[in-house]
Design an enzyme around this catalytic site. Structure first.
Site, PDB file in Angstrom:
ATOM      1  N   ASP A   1       0.816  -1.230   0.000  1.00  0.00           N
ATOM      2  CA  ASP A   1       0.000   0.000   0.000  1.00  0.00           C
ATOM      3  C   ASP A   1       0.841   1.267   0.000  1.00  0.00           C
ATOM      4  O   ASP A   1       0.450   2.292   0.560  1.00  0.00           O
ATOM      5  CB  ASP A   1      -0.956   0.044   1.201  1.00  0.00           C
ATOM      6  CG  ASP A   1      -2.022  -1.026   1.179  1.00  0.00           C
ATOM      7  OD1 ASP A   1      -2.053  -1.827   0.227  1.00  0.00           O
ATOM      8  OD2 ASP A   1      -2.837  -1.066   2.116  1.00  0.00           O
TER       9      ASP A   1
ATOM     10  N   CYS B   1      -3.917  -6.254  -2.704  1.00  0.00           N
ATOM     11  CA  CYS B   1      -2.627  -6.899  -2.476  1.00  0.00           C
ATOM     12  C   CYS B   1      -2.594  -8.390  -2.799  1.00  0.00           C
ATOM     13  O   CYS B   1      -1.635  -8.859  -3.417  1.00  0.00           O
ATOM     14  CB  CYS B   1      -2.147  -6.644  -1.055  1.00  0.00           C
ATOM     15  SG  CYS B   1      -3.368  -6.896   0.230  1.00  0.00           S
TER      16      CYS B   1
ATOM     17  N   LYS C   1       5.283 -10.936   4.433  1.00  0.00           N
ATOM     18  CA  LYS C   1       3.883 -11.270   4.156  1.00  0.00           C
ATOM     19  C   LYS C   1       3.758 -12.272   3.010  1.00  0.00           C
ATOM     20  O   LYS C   1       4.397 -12.137   1.977  1.00  0.00           O
ATOM     21  CB  LYS C   1       3.139  -9.969   3.816  1.00  0.00           C
ATOM     22  CG  LYS C   1       1.704 -10.138   3.328  1.00  0.00           C
ATOM     23  CD  LYS C   1       1.051  -8.778   3.168  1.00  0.00           C
ATOM     24  CE  LYS C   1      -0.300  -8.858   2.468  1.00  0.00           C
ATOM     25  NZ  LYS C   1      -0.983  -7.552   2.432  1.00  0.00           N
TER      26      LYS C   1
ATOM     27  N   HIS D   1       0.142 -14.270   2.145  1.00  0.00           N
ATOM     28  CA  HIS D   1      -1.205 -13.936   1.662  1.00  0.00           C
ATOM     29  C   HIS D   1      -1.614 -14.714   0.413  1.00  0.00           C
ATOM     30  O   HIS D   1      -2.440 -14.254  -0.375  1.00  0.00           O
ATOM     31  CB  HIS D   1      -1.317 -12.426   1.392  1.00  0.00           C
ATOM     32  CG  HIS D   1      -2.719 -11.908   1.522  1.00  0.00           C
ATOM     33  ND1 HIS D   1      -3.100 -10.663   1.058  1.00  0.00           N
ATOM     34  CD2 HIS D   1      -3.836 -12.457   2.057  1.00  0.00           C
ATOM     35  CE1 HIS D   1      -4.382 -10.455   1.298  1.00  0.00           C
ATOM     36  NE2 HIS D   1      -4.843 -11.544   1.916  1.00  0.00           N
TER      37      HIS D   1
END
Length: 479
Positions: A38, A77, A133, A135
Site C-alpha cells: 500500500d 494486495c 507477508k 497472503h
C-alpha cells in the site's frame, strides 16, 4: 538515455547471457525483490515526495532506472502478489479477490497447478527465501516452503500488527481463553513452520532476517532469490517513537505515522545494502523495488499526480513506484517511461537465471530485459489490464500504448495516458471508435476469467450467484 549507454548496457547483458553455460552457477545474478504494501506512488523521494524521507531508496533509484509506468495486475494486495508469483493475471485462475482473513478456515489458496517463480528459480539452483507477508494460502499445501522457498520467515495472512509488546499479550490471552480462530494480525510469526516471537518492531524484524538470509546465502556456492515482502505501510498504522520524531512537522496523525512506517522500511533497506556489500554480493545483485498496489488514501498515503488509490482502476490504484538497480548492468540515473507490468518479472527472472519456463505453463507477461536495456517499449501494441469486481459492479483499466480505457462506475472513458496520466481529459467523444475497439478487446480477454474461488468479503458470493461477475452483461456497454 544516451544511445551509446543503451548499447553498452545491452552488450554487457547479452554477453553475460550468451556465456551462461561457461559460467559457474554463482555468476548468475542474485535477485532481490523489495515489495512494500500500500505504498503511495508519490510517497518516496524518487517520485517526488517532499515530506517523507527515503534516502536509501532514493540513492538506489538514482543509481538505477526508475520505471515511471510500472504497473501491478490488480489494485488489491492478494491478487497483485499472486500475479507476480505466477506471471499471470489472477482473474484467469480464480484469485481475483483477496483471500479472506484467517484463510485456513476455507482451505484455499493459489492453485497448486500454478508453478511459482520461486519454484522455477529453486529448480535452477537458486537459494530461495521469502521474508514477510505471504497472503497466498495458509494451509500446509500452500505454504511458502511448498511453493519453492527454502527459507520462510514471516506470516501467512494478509497483514500483522507491528509492536510485539502489544500483539503478543493479546494473542496469548485469547489462546488461554480457548478462542478457536484468532485474528491473523495477532499470531506469532513463523520460521519454516515453527512459531517465533521476535521482540523487535515488525519491520525491523523482517529487515534483520533479510540480512541473516543474505549472510547464509553468501556461504553457499549458488545465487539467491530473496523476496523481501514488507507489510508496511499497510494498516494498522503503527510506528516507532524515534521514527515518529523525525516527522513531527507533519500535523495529520495518520500521515505522520504512515511516513514513519515508510522510513522504517528505508532504514531496513540501508542495513540490507550494507550486508550485501559486506558479503561481496552487492555488485551481482539485481534489485527490484515496488509496491503491491497504490497507496491507501484513507490511511495517510498520496498518489500524486495519479487519480485515486488502492482498489481503484484509475492509475492511482495499480501504477506504483518502481525501480531496477544492478551495478554495471542497469543504466544509472535513467527514467524508463514505457509500461512495465509485474507479470513480466516471472519470464524475465527465469531468463536471467538461464532456466526454461515450466513446460505447458501459460504466461501473460513478457521477458522485458532486452527492451529495458535498449530503451524500447516491451509492450508495443499490447494491452495491460486490471479488473476489479465489487458489490455488483466491475471496474476496469486497460492501457494500450498511449491509450487507456477506463470504467470506474457506470461509464467508460478514454484517456491519452502518456499526455494525461492524471486522467483529467476524457477523449471518448473525440475518439469513439478507439474506445469501442479497446472495450471489445477487454471483453474478449474477460472470457478467459475464471469463476472466483473465494470472495472478500464472503458475502459477495451471494452477489456472484445473481450475476455473471466474470463478464457482467452490462459491463461492456459504452454509455
Amino acid at each position: 538515455m544516451k544511445l551509446y549507454n543503451r548499447h553498452f548496457f545491452l552488450f554487457l547483458s547479452l554477453l553475460a547471457l550468451s556465456l551462461g553455460q561457461s559460467y559457474a552457477q554463482d555468476q548468475r545474478p542474485n535477485i532481490l525483490v523489495i515489495l512494500c504494501d500500500d505504498l503511495g506512488y508519490s510517497d518516496v523521494g524518487f517520485n517526488g515526495s517532499q515530506d517523507i524521507k527515503t534516502p536509501t531508496l532514493d540513492l538506489l533509484a538514482s543509481q538505477g532506472t526508475i520505471m515511471t509506468s510500472g504497473y501491478v495486475a490488480h489494485p488489491f494486495c492478494g491478487p497483485s502478489r499472486a500475479a507476480f508469483m505466477t506471471g499471470r493475471y489472477p482473474h484467469e485462475y480464480g484469485a481475483q479477490f483477496n483471500l479472506p482473513p484467517n484463510s485456513e478456515t476455507i482451505g484455499k489458496g493459489i492453485p497448486l497447478e500454478e508453478t511459482f517463480i520461486s519454484k522455477v528459480l529453486q529448480q535452477s539452483g537458486y537459494y530461495t527465501g521469502i521474508v514477510g507477508k505471504w497472503h497466498l494460502g495458509a494451509n500446509p499445501e500452500f505454504h511458502p516452503n511448498e511453493r519453492g522457498f527454502d527459507d520462510f520467515y514471516g506470516f501467512l495472512g494478509g497483514g500483522h500488527n507491528y509492536h510485539p509488546e502489544e500483539y503478543e499479550p493479546r494473542y496469548k490471552a485469547q489462546k488461554e481463553k480457548g478462542v478457536e480462530v484468532i485474528w491473523d494480525y495477532l499470531k506469532p510469526l513463523e520460521h519454516n513452520g515453527v512459531d517465533i516471537y521476535p521482540k523487535e518492531y515488525l519491520t525491523d524484524a523482517l529487515s534483520n532476517h533479510a540480512r541473516v538470509f543474505v549472510k547464509e546465502a553468501a556461504r553457499k556456492d549458488k545465487p539467491f532469490f530473496l523476496y523481501l515482502s514488507y507489510n508496511a505501510p499497510h494498516v494498522p498504522l503503527e510506528a516507532k517513537e524515534e521514527d515518529l520524531a523525525l516527522f513531527s512537522s507533519i500535523k495529520d496523525e495518520d500521515r505522520k505515522t504512515y511516513a514513519a512506517m515508510v522510513y522504517a522500511v528505508d532504514r531496513g533497506v540501508k542495513d540490507l545494502i550494507a550486508t550485501l556489500k559486506e558479503t561481496g554480493e552487492y555488485e551481482n545483485t539485481l534489485i527490484l523495488f515496488l509496491s503491491d498496489n497504490g497507496g491507501n488514501l484513507e490511511h495517510g498515503a498520496t498518489n500524486f499526480p495519479l487519480q485515486e488509490g488502492k482498489g481503484s482502476t484509475h492509475e492511482g490504484g495499480y501504477r506504483v513506484p518502481m525501480f531496477f538497480h544492478w551495478p554495471g548492468h542497469i543504466a544509472e540515473g535513467e527514467l524508463f517511461d514505457h509500461p512495465v507490468s509485474a507479470i513480466d518479472f516471472y519470464p524475465t527472472f527465469a531468463a536471467l537465471a538461464q532456466q526454461a519456463l515450466p513446460q505447458g505453463k501459460k504466461i501473460d507477461g513478457k521477458n522485458i530485459w532486452g527492451d529495458l536495456m535498449s530503451g524500447k517499449n516491451p509492450h508495443q501494441n499490447d494491452m495491460i489490464y486490471t479488473l476489479r469486481h465489487w458489490e455488483g459492479y466491475t471496474d476496469i483499466g486497460a492501457r494500450k500504448d498511449e491509450w487507456k480505457a477506463l470504467k470506474s462506475g457506470e461509464k467508460w472513458e478514454l484517456f491519452n495516458i502518456v499526455l494525461d496520466k492524471s486522467e483529467v481529459y476524457d477523449l471518448s467523444k473525440l475518439y469513439p471508435e478507439k474506445l469501442k475497439e479497446m472495450v471489445k478487446e477487454v471483453e474478449e480477454w474477460s472470457q478467459s476469467n475464471a469463476e472466483p474461488q473465494w470472495f472478500t468479503p464472503l458475502e459477495l458470493e451471494e452477489i456472484w450467484k445473481d450475476k455473471n461477475m466474470a463478464t457482467f452483461n452490462d459491463t461492456f456497454k459504452i454509455k
